[in-house]
Design a protein around this motif. Sequence first.
Motif, PDB file in Angstrom:
ATOM      1  N   LEU A 270     -20.991 -26.012  17.785  1.00  0.00           N
ATOM      2  CA  LEU A 270     -22.083 -25.582  17.982  1.00  0.00           C
ATOM      3  C   LEU A 270     -22.892 -26.856  18.121  1.00  0.00           C
ATOM      4  O   LEU A 270     -22.992 -27.904  17.197  1.00  0.00           O
ATOM      5  CB  LEU A 270     -22.584 -24.941  16.527  1.00  0.00           C
ATOM      6  N   LEU A 300     -15.657 -23.777  12.726  1.00  0.00           N
ATOM      7  CA  LEU A 300     -17.199 -23.756  13.075  1.00  0.00           C
ATOM      8  C   LEU A 300     -17.444 -25.240  12.766  1.00  0.00           C
ATOM      9  O   LEU A 300     -17.788 -25.645  11.856  1.00  0.00           O
ATOM     10  CB  LEU A 300     -18.113 -23.084  12.154  1.00  0.00           C
ATOM     11  N   ASP A 301     -17.714 -25.850  13.947  1.00  0.00           N
ATOM     12  CA  ASP A 301     -18.108 -27.355  14.314  1.00  0.00           C
ATOM     13  C   ASP A 301     -19.668 -27.510  14.063  1.00  0.00           C
ATOM     14  O   ASP A 301     -20.088 -27.047  15.053  1.00  0.00           O
ATOM     15  CB  ASP A 301     -17.525 -28.091  15.332  1.00  0.00           C
ATOM     16  N   VAL A 302     -20.011 -27.892  13.140  1.00  0.00           N
ATOM     17  CA  VAL A 302     -21.677 -27.634  13.015  1.00  0.00           C
ATOM     18  C   VAL A 302     -22.076 -29.110  12.957  1.00  0.00           C
ATOM     19  O   VAL A 302     -23.224 -29.595  12.666  1.00  0.00           O
ATOM     20  CB  VAL A 302     -22.014 -27.240  11.646  1.00  0.00           C
ATOM     21  N   ILE A 305     -25.424 -29.633  15.011  1.00  0.00           N
ATOM     22  CA  ILE A 305     -26.706 -28.882  14.661  1.00  0.00           C
ATOM     23  C   ILE A 305     -27.645 -29.764  13.851  1.00  0.00           C
ATOM     24  O   ILE A 305     -27.128 -30.593  12.814  1.00  0.00           O
ATOM     25  CB  ILE A 305     -26.333 -27.608  13.503  1.00  0.00           C
ATOM     26  N   LEU A 308     -30.816 -26.860   9.774  1.00  0.00           N
ATOM     27  CA  LEU A 308     -30.360 -25.874   9.287  1.00  0.00           C
ATOM     28  C   LEU A 308     -31.112 -25.293   8.438  1.00  0.00           C
ATOM     29  O   LEU A 308     -31.411 -25.828   7.328  1.00  0.00           O
ATOM     30  CB  LEU A 308     -28.893 -26.272   8.528  1.00  0.00           C
ATOM     31  N   LEU A 316     -24.553 -18.023   9.188  1.00  0.00           N
ATOM     32  CA  LEU A 316     -23.031 -18.588   9.052  1.00  0.00           C
ATOM     33  C   LEU A 316     -22.287 -17.891   8.137  1.00  0.00           C
ATOM     34  O   LEU A 316     -21.123 -17.462   8.109  1.00  0.00           O
ATOM     35  CB  LEU A 316     -23.446 -19.934   9.110  1.00  0.00           C
ATOM     36  N   LEU A 332     -16.114 -24.576   7.923  1.00  0.00           N
ATOM     37  CA  LEU A 332     -17.051 -25.552   8.433  1.00  0.00           C
ATOM     38  C   LEU A 332     -16.521 -26.852   8.648  1.00  0.00           C
ATOM     39  O   LEU A 332     -15.684 -27.533   7.779  1.00  0.00           O
ATOM     40  CB  LEU A 332     -18.088 -25.723   7.629  1.00  0.00           C
ATOM     41  N   VAL A 335     -20.031 -31.251   8.404  1.00  0.00           N
ATOM     42  CA  VAL A 335     -21.348 -31.100   7.889  1.00  0.00           C
ATOM     43  C   VAL A 335     -21.922 -32.306   7.706  1.00  0.00           C
ATOM     44  O   VAL A 335     -21.343 -33.142   6.795  1.00  0.00           O
ATOM     45  CB  VAL A 335     -21.068 -30.192   6.649  1.00  0.00           C
ATOM     46  N   VAL A 339     -27.635 -31.670   6.458  1.00  0.00           N
ATOM     47  CA  VAL A 339     -27.179 -30.415   6.547  1.00  0.00           C
ATOM     48  C   VAL A 339     -26.818 -30.029   5.262  1.00  0.00           C
ATOM     49  O   VAL A 339     -27.193 -28.884   4.605  1.00  0.00           O
ATOM     50  CB  VAL A 339     -26.231 -29.999   7.845  1.00  0.00           C
TER      51      VAL A 339
END
Length: 366
Positions: A270, A300-302, A305, A308, A316, A332, A335, A339
């Motif tokens: 993401l 889910l590669d955040v 981002i 948040l 999510l 996740l 992070v 975030v």
Amino acid sequence: MHPNKLKAWLAQLPYSNPSERQQALLVQSLLLALLLIAFFGAFVALLAPIALADALIVIALVWLTIPVALVGIWLLHQGRFARAALLTCVGLIFTLSLLLITTGVRDGGALLFGFALPILLAGLLADRFTMVLSILLSSAGIVLAFLLERLHVPLVGIAAPQGENMGGILGGFLVIALILGFFVLRFGQVLRTSLAESQQRAVELEQNQAELEQRVVERTSALQHALADMQAQAATQARLLEENLAQRTIIQQLSVPLLPVDRKTLVVPLVGLLDAERIQILQQRVLQGIEHSQARRVLLDVSGIPLLDQQVAQGLLALVQQVSLLGAHASLVGVRPEVAEAMVALNIDLSNIRSYADLEAALHAA
């Protein structure tokens, strides 16, 4: 009344139709002629070899035509052409019938010829009713004079010519013939003028119709070209919309890529800001990817981002729950500290969510 004013008044007839105006002028001319003939011609009775009293009676009868002519002219100027024609016919028949009684039927050849005038006037200018009425009244007047003559009524024959009266007979015939000839000639001119005007109007109407048809053809051709252009524009717009939709679908897919690492693992990197629309697309793409690939693990590669908020965090969390309902597990990855601080500050329950520092750690944990 001054002659010029009288002439101007006689020319002012309230008829807009040219043919009807010409006919009204013709009837007015006939009434004026009868008016003059009745006024001046009545004095001819004083020259006839009859008693003075009988001559005065004839003059009075002839002068009955004068009020009839005046009323007829007045009706013409009131715009009542049909009534003027009817009054003229009936008045002439009445006067001719009275004169025929004074001369007698046997010696009234010129007067009998005069009955043709109202009948002709009714037939040419009035309607069928007036013509039939003129024929019936003329016949009734002649029959009445004949019956009174047979009954030897004292009034009958008071102005009958004594001996040979060829001058009077020819004179009366000539006057009536002139009136009839003038009337028929003028009416023929009116008919020819009306016919020429009708033909001219017909030619103009055909020209106008041809021009109108040409305009219709030109307008139709222009409308067809405009319609073709609109159809082409509509087709172009539809094609552009389809291309836009396809491009949007591709962009949406690129904005949420699904990377299968192995048979059971999907990586979802993401990048950029997430809004409600991208969260919804993310949920649809991940669920469809799990269904098609039978994956059991979603990473889910955040790490990409930058920010948040509560809406993204709730999205999510909802995605993690949806993935678990399909028998898979979501984690996740990446992070970042800011975030993590934001998620903690939002009081989001992350007890059921696994988190890894980076993608390599997540893959090794698998």
